[in-house]
Design a protein around this motif. Structure first.
Motif, mmCIF file in Angstrom:
data_model
loop_
_atom_site.group_PDB
_atom_site.id
_atom_site.type_symbol
_atom_site.label_atom_id
_atom_site.label_comp_id
_atom_site.label_asym_id
_atom_site.label_seq_id
_atom_site.Cartn_x
_atom_site.Cartn_y
_atom_site.Cartn_z
ATOM 1 N N GLN A 1 -8.759 2.665 9.988
ATOM 2 C CA GLN A 1 -10.107 2.524 9.434
ATOM 3 C C GLN A 1 -10.081 2.792 7.921
ATOM 4 O O GLN A 1 -9.887 3.929 7.491
ATOM 5 N N PRO A 2 -10.278 1.758 7.096
ATOM 6 C CA PRO A 2 -10.162 1.928 5.643
ATOM 7 C C PRO A 2 -11.341 2.619 4.969
ATOM 8 O O PRO A 2 -11.215 3.121 3.857
ATOM 9 N N THR A 3 -12.508 2.654 5.634
ATOM 10 C CA THR A 3 -13.709 3.170 4.963
ATOM 11 C C THR A 3 -13.550 4.626 4.524
ATOM 12 O O THR A 3 -14.041 5.008 3.457
ATOM 13 N N THR A 4 -12.867 5.442 5.344
ATOM 14 C CA THR A 4 -12.682 6.846 4.964
ATOM 15 C C THR A 4 -11.727 6.969 3.773
ATOM 16 O O THR A 4 -11.845 7.893 2.973
ATOM 17 N N ASN B 1 -4.523 13.667 3.610
ATOM 18 C CA ASN B 1 -4.828 13.764 5.041
ATOM 19 C C ASN B 1 -5.560 12.519 5.547
ATOM 20 O O ASN B 1 -5.336 12.054 6.665
ATOM 21 N N THR B 2 -6.425 11.983 4.691
ATOM 22 C CA THR B 2 -7.164 10.772 5.057
ATOM 23 C C THR B 2 -6.211 9.594 5.242
ATOM 24 O O THR B 2 -6.400 8.762 6.134
ATOM 25 N N LEU B 3 -5.177 9.539 4.411
ATOM 26 C CA LEU B 3 -4.188 8.466 4.535
ATOM 27 C C LEU B 3 -3.441 8.564 5.868
ATOM 28 O O LEU B 3 -3.184 7.546 6.523
ATOM 29 N N LYS B 4 -3.120 9.782 6.270
ATOM 30 C CA LYS B 4 -2.443 9.973 7.560
ATOM 31 C C LYS B 4 -3.318 9.480 8.703
ATOM 32 O O LYS B 4 -2.834 8.824 9.638
ATOM 33 N N GLU B 5 -4.609 9.782 8.626
ATOM 34 C CA GLU B 5 -5.544 9.329 9.658
ATOM 35 C C GLU B 5 -5.658 7.804 9.645
ATOM 36 O O GLU B 5 -5.758 7.172 10.701
ATOM 37 N N PHE C 1 0.822 -1.205 0.000
ATOM 38 C CA PHE C 1 0.000 0.000 0.000
ATOM 39 C C PHE C 1 0.863 1.265 0.000
ATOM 40 O O PHE C 1 0.518 2.254 -0.655
ATOM 41 N N LEU C 2 1.970 1.237 0.701
ATOM 42 C CA LEU C 2 2.876 2.394 0.711
ATOM 43 C C LEU C 2 3.419 2.662 -0.692
ATOM 44 O O LEU C 2 3.565 3.826 -1.103
ATOM 45 N N GLU C 3 3.708 1.607 -1.437
ATOM 46 C CA GLU C 3 4.159 1.769 -2.824
ATOM 47 C C GLU C 3 3.032 2.323 -3.696
ATOM 48 O O GLU C 3 3.261 3.151 -4.579
ATOM 49 N N THR C 4 1.818 1.860 -3.428
ATOM 50 C CA THR C 4 0.658 2.345 -4.178
ATOM 51 C C THR C 4 0.433 3.834 -3.923
ATOM 52 O O THR C 4 0.108 4.591 -4.851
ATOM 53 N N ILE C 5 0.630 4.250 -2.673
ATOM 54 C CA ILE C 5 0.483 5.665 -2.329
ATOM 55 C C ILE C 5 1.476 6.513 -3.117
ATOM 56 O O ILE C 5 1.137 7.596 -3.624
ATOM 57 N N LYS C 6 2.686 6.020 -3.255
ATOM 58 C CA LYS C 6 3.697 6.742 -4.043
ATOM 59 C C LYS C 6 3.252 6.847 -5.507
ATOM 60 O O LYS C 6 3.429 7.887 -6.156
ATOM 61 N N GLU C 7 2.677 5.756 -6.016
ATOM 62 C CA GLU C 7 2.179 5.764 -7.398
ATOM 63 C C GLU C 7 1.055 6.781 -7.569
ATOM 64 O O GLU C 7 0.981 7.481 -8.585
ATOM 65 N N ILE C 8 0.173 6.842 -6.579
ATOM 66 C CA ILE C 8 -0.952 7.782 -6.642
ATOM 67 C C ILE C 8 -0.437 9.221 -6.655
ATOM 68 O O ILE C 8 -0.895 10.047 -7.451
ATOM 69 N N ALA C 9 0.520 9.520 -5.770
ATOM 70 C CA ALA C 9 1.084 10.871 -5.713
ATOM 71 C C ALA C 9 1.712 11.257 -7.044
ATOM 72 O O ALA C 9 1.534 12.380 -7.539
#
Length: 211
Positions: A184-187, A174-178, A124-132
């Motif tokens: 909680q994945p729903t947000t 910000n949602t990712l930080k939370e 997921f951390l790699e996916t976040i980098k891809e999204i950014a």
């Protein structure tokens, strides 16, 4: 239907992500009927945004099922074909427009992987980098296309749409930080559907001002 439902991103995504692909598959069995039904539902959805969402949720309740629609729509987004996404793709042949098509589709495809990858922290951390990276590339592509928009009013409309996209991109961050604090994945699913919706709005604005 409440204003809250109309404003939620998933209500605007149910038709293009769920209903239209289903009807496209039905064309193999009965092309005429499927196309007629698709045109009729498209017209109704345009006149009454969120109606197909209400229909789907009515069926879900009747079946007494528990469904996270944000998660479901995210997953389905990854399998939507280019043919079923024409309203969110520019028909202009110039390279900047084709690049924008590619970058918007790429971002939505990456976001659609979130439900499957969110439980694996490393992935997921790699996916976040891809999204950014995909967000930055999409914004660069929007800037290139803005040069083709005639008139100050059209450019201003796209600039406003771009600012909205950036706002929701920051909310997603910000949602990712939370999420990493609370788990909680729903947000995250909700925020990702907002980002897909904003991506679609950017593409619709480009089409409106350039085609």
């Amino acid at each position: 239907m409440t204003g809250m439902v109309q404003e939620s991103p998933v209500s605007s995504l149910v038709f293009p992500v769920l209903i239209r692909p289903i009807l496209s598959n039905l064309e193999r069995q009965d092309m005429s009927s499927s196309q007629t039904l698709k045109a009729a539902l498209s017209k109704v959805e345009h006149a009454h945004p969120g109606l197909t969402y209400d229909l789907v949720m009515g069926l879900v309740r009747k079946a007494e099922m528990t469904v996270n629609m944000n998660e479901s729509v995210l997953r389905l987004q990854g399998s939507v074909s280019d043919q079923d996404s024409l309203e969110y793709r520019s028909s202009r042949t110039e390279e900047p427009f084709q690049e924008l098509n590619r970058k918007s589709a790429s971002l939505k495809k990456i976001l659609s992987r979130i439900p499957d990858e969110i439980t694996d922290r490393r992935t997921f951390l790699e996916t976040i980098k891809e999204i950014a990276s995909a967000i930055k590339r999409l914004l660069d592509a929007v800037n290139e296309v803005s040069q083709y928009i005639p008139g100050a009013q059209g450019k201003q409309a796209l600039e406003q749409r771009k600012r909205e996209f950036v706002k929701y991109s920051k909310r997603f961050s910000n949602t990712l930080k939370e999420y990493f604090k609370e788990g909680q994945p729903t947000t995250v699913f909700l925020s990702a559907t907002y980002l897909i919706h904003q991506t679609n709005l950017v593409m619709m604005t480009v089409k409106d001002k350039c085609e």
